[in-house]
Motif scaffolding. Sequence first.
Motif, short mmCIF file in Angstrom:
data_model
loop_
_atom_site.label_atom_id
_atom_site.label_comp_id
_atom_site.label_asym_id
_atom_site.label_seq_id
_atom_site.Cartn_x
_atom_site.Cartn_y
_atom_site.Cartn_z
N VAL A 108 -1.64 -5.96 8.86
CA VAL A 108 -0.83 -4.84 8.38
C VAL A 108 0.63 -5.08 8.72
N CYS A 116 -8.90 -1.95 8.59
CA CYS A 116 -8.16 -3.22 8.53
C CYS A 116 -8.57 -4.14 9.68
N CYS A 120 -4.78 -5.55 13.89
CA CYS A 120 -4.30 -5.81 12.53
C CYS A 120 -2.79 -5.70 12.41
N TYR A 147 -10.60 5.42 1.77
CA TYR A 147 -9.93 4.38 2.54
C TYR A 147 -10.76 3.09 2.55
N ARG A 148 -12.07 3.24 2.75
CA ARG A 148 -12.92 2.05 2.79
C ARG A 148 -12.90 1.34 1.43
N GLU A 176 -10.48 1.11 -0.66
CA GLU A 176 -9.26 0.32 -0.80
C GLU A 176 -9.28 -0.94 0.06
N VAL A 177 -9.62 -0.78 1.34
CA VAL A 177 -9.58 -1.93 2.25
C VAL A 177 -10.67 -2.93 1.90
N TYR A 229 -12.12 -5.45 8.58
CA TYR A 229 -12.16 -6.39 7.45
C TYR A 229 -11.21 -7.57 7.61
N PHE A 262 -7.82 4.09 8.53
CA PHE A 262 -7.25 3.00 7.73
C PHE A 262 -7.07 1.74 8.58
N TYR A 263 -6.49 1.91 9.75
CA TYR A 263 -6.24 0.75 10.63
C TYR A 263 -7.54 0.23 11.22
N HIS A 310 0.84 -1.20 0.00
CA HIS A 310 0.00 0.00 0.00
C HIS A 310 0.88 1.25 0.00
N ILE A 339 -7.75 -7.46 7.74
CA ILE A 339 -6.56 -7.31 6.90
C ILE A 339 -5.36 -7.04 7.81
#
Length: 854
Positions: free
Chosen positions: A387, A380, A424, A348-349, A351-352, A383, A376-377, A333, A385
């Motif tokens: 990091v 993550c 994350c 941001y949403r 992308e994630v 969802y 962003f975090y 990213h 994801i």
Amino acid sequence: MMEKWTQRLEGWRFKACADKEWLPAQVPGCVHTDLLRNGTIPDPFYGTNERELQWIDKQDWEYEAHFLIRPEAAALQHLELVCEGLDTYADVSVNDVLVFSGDNMFRTWRNDIKSLLKVGDNVIHIRFRSPIQEDLPKLEKLGYGLPASNDQSELGGLDDRKLSVFARKAPYHYGWDWGPRLVTSGIWREIRLEGWAVSRILDLFIRQDEVNAKEARLTAQVEIEAAEAGPVLLRLTADGQDWSSKVELKQGRQTLELPLTITEPKLWWCRGLGEQAMVEFRAELLWGEQPIAEQSVRTGLRSIRLVREKDEQGASFYFELNGTPVFAKGANHIPNDSFITEVTAERYRHEVASAAASNMNMLRVWGGGIYEEDVFYELCDEYGILVWQDFMFACSMYPGDEVFLNSVRLEAEDNVRRLRNHPCIALWCGNNEIDSAWAHYNESGGWGWKKNYTPEQRERIWADYEAIFHRVLPEVVERLAPGSDYWPSSPMIDLTGDAGQHAHPASTEGDIHYWGVWHAVEPFENYNVYVGRFMSEYGFQSFPEYRSVRSYAEEHELELESEPMLAHQKNGAGNRLIKQYMDMYLHEPKDFKAFLHMSQILQADAMEMAIEAHRRSKPYCMGTLYWQMNDCWPVASWAGMDYYGRWKALQYRAKRSFSDILLSVAGHNQGTVSFHVINDTLQNVTGKLNVSVRHILGGTVKELEQEIQIKPNGNETVLTLAVEELLGGKKTAEHMLVARLENERGETKAVREHYFTAIKEMILPVPRIECLESGEGEEWTLTLKSDVLARHVWLSAEHDGIFTDNDFDLVPGVPKTVGFLTFGGESSYFRPQAPGRVTFRSITDYIKQTAVQP
């Protein structure tokens, strides 16, 4: 009643310090976006405008705002100015008194200014000193330049004077091989006042000491600032439980610890392995029955570690989550915009959510950008994801003087504190590619940087490197996020202090960045050769789609060598390499529009080959993160999604290649074809594999079945067949394999087409594709069927969104049904919807060939 008060400072204006006229400003923002909104400069992303805007970073700029202090706020014991992000060299004054001078974009600045405030009107003034003028003297004092390969100093009118290394500022602002040189200044995060009286909670960290399915043993670390000493009750609540302790506060700052135990906790898992369970922890300070301070955090309970253990082949490199080895699937990213404050929560949403929809479970926040916004975090976490978090250092050597090191330490402390509660976060990494680029212990290794320096200079530069990445950063991580893993540089083998430290494509330990394909023009097939324990970077470029290209170039400028097209290709050899590889692997495009789309097919082919080679090597290889997920402006790049969030062919292909249950077919030079089933789930996969040989004009030549059973988190080669046995002497260019994986209930879990001949060697028939639309709104589907083989069918929609599948092949006579998902759902970001008018093409509509009719 709790005595806590906040006030966001608004109503900003700005100007160049040398000018007289003030203009309205948007905060958070930056000089470039404020100039653009006021109509003072043209769109920096259009045409070659970037070149005309290099004057901006040579000037000083100032921002100013008036704010009102009411008597009740003035009566509070403490009034603090909080600046969450100042870019970068900033002198901050309140009512004409200098409060502080900032010098680090990544820090939060807090100062008590009660003595400077008055009831009624007050004014804050911030002077941003030019990062160019500020750092030129540092270069002159050092006496020699430091390597910074991606610093586009020539474009900025600085010749070879690389200044990016001296500023604690987003490195990509100075240019990269996918991004423009737009060196910003401004207020990029919120500025506010905070008032408090008795005590306040500064920070709440839930340290996860030992977590498993039976029990979570935690420690709440509560940092408190008390105006007065005295007894209080510290109370923690979470998940229907509460814990408390009587404590004696001292005046000033202190950290209190409270042990917590949660039995049978709901664990947080990454996408594909379980739920993303989150728990809210609330800390309160009570004076008698009266609450005087509180703070809450949300976190997920999980155990995660980087497993690096010696084995017969070298040493492992994988992440273990809640005791389960995780094959990391994802991408690197970068910031979503050259102007960071233009990135909304919605972007941001997008992308994630796209990462999750593409079956990813990890993103690497690369070290040349920023420590991302909280949202962003949070996404993550939501969802699932994982990091991989770099500190913000990339592809450069940095100074190591006391002032610089102290700034780095404070930056790291601010960001580790801010992010450490996010479940994350899987890894803290010191930097991107610096260890392997300098290659201190390998005289002939690296990027050739060392040859430009004397032996004494080399030792000083390396000592400064070690001070940052081997001492300062790991100490901060160990102290503030104990138990978290730290990796000094990516790629790297191990911290050995000798030549065995530096990674190379054939490393059997550590992580690998493999760029032989692309930079060295090696064939795609080498992705099958250079497979490491964890592939943290590799990639291939393509252009964005036509309408994205048209956002920066006019119709008459659509050719590879036009000025706007060259300005939006930051990798010097990029356009040539795309064309060179296309000549190697694909038919000749019929025109430039076709070339744009075929570059995406080429990119998707490359990344599919790489991803599946890595996954077929599980558990030797346990991670594949391609370069890159996203773009910061409209450009030809390695991204799978362009600047506007439009999925390229790569994103759809990654979605298929990252499937939790993958059927992968590999052809081999020895004349065999092997079928692999990779199971990333925690359940058994049982059923059967159906393999059929078909003619590209229709008809089945041969068919066979194989029962299969794949254990949880397993990988098996379930079948290997000789091509001669399959074809019996028939022409390879006219036949194909179709493999289908079905479960015990006869449900199709995966389908894969395989070709005996490269597409360039096939004379492709022109297909007649039938399309049947059915349903409306959320019930809409499109079913396609072709009379002959149709390769690389691409669907385009009138509305913004994604298809459930795209860039697929149609097997003769076999229907394919897809849906359409639009953006922006609250409960689910991607939601079914009708796409409006749909158009479709296959590769025969893009190529220049004498196509045969069936």
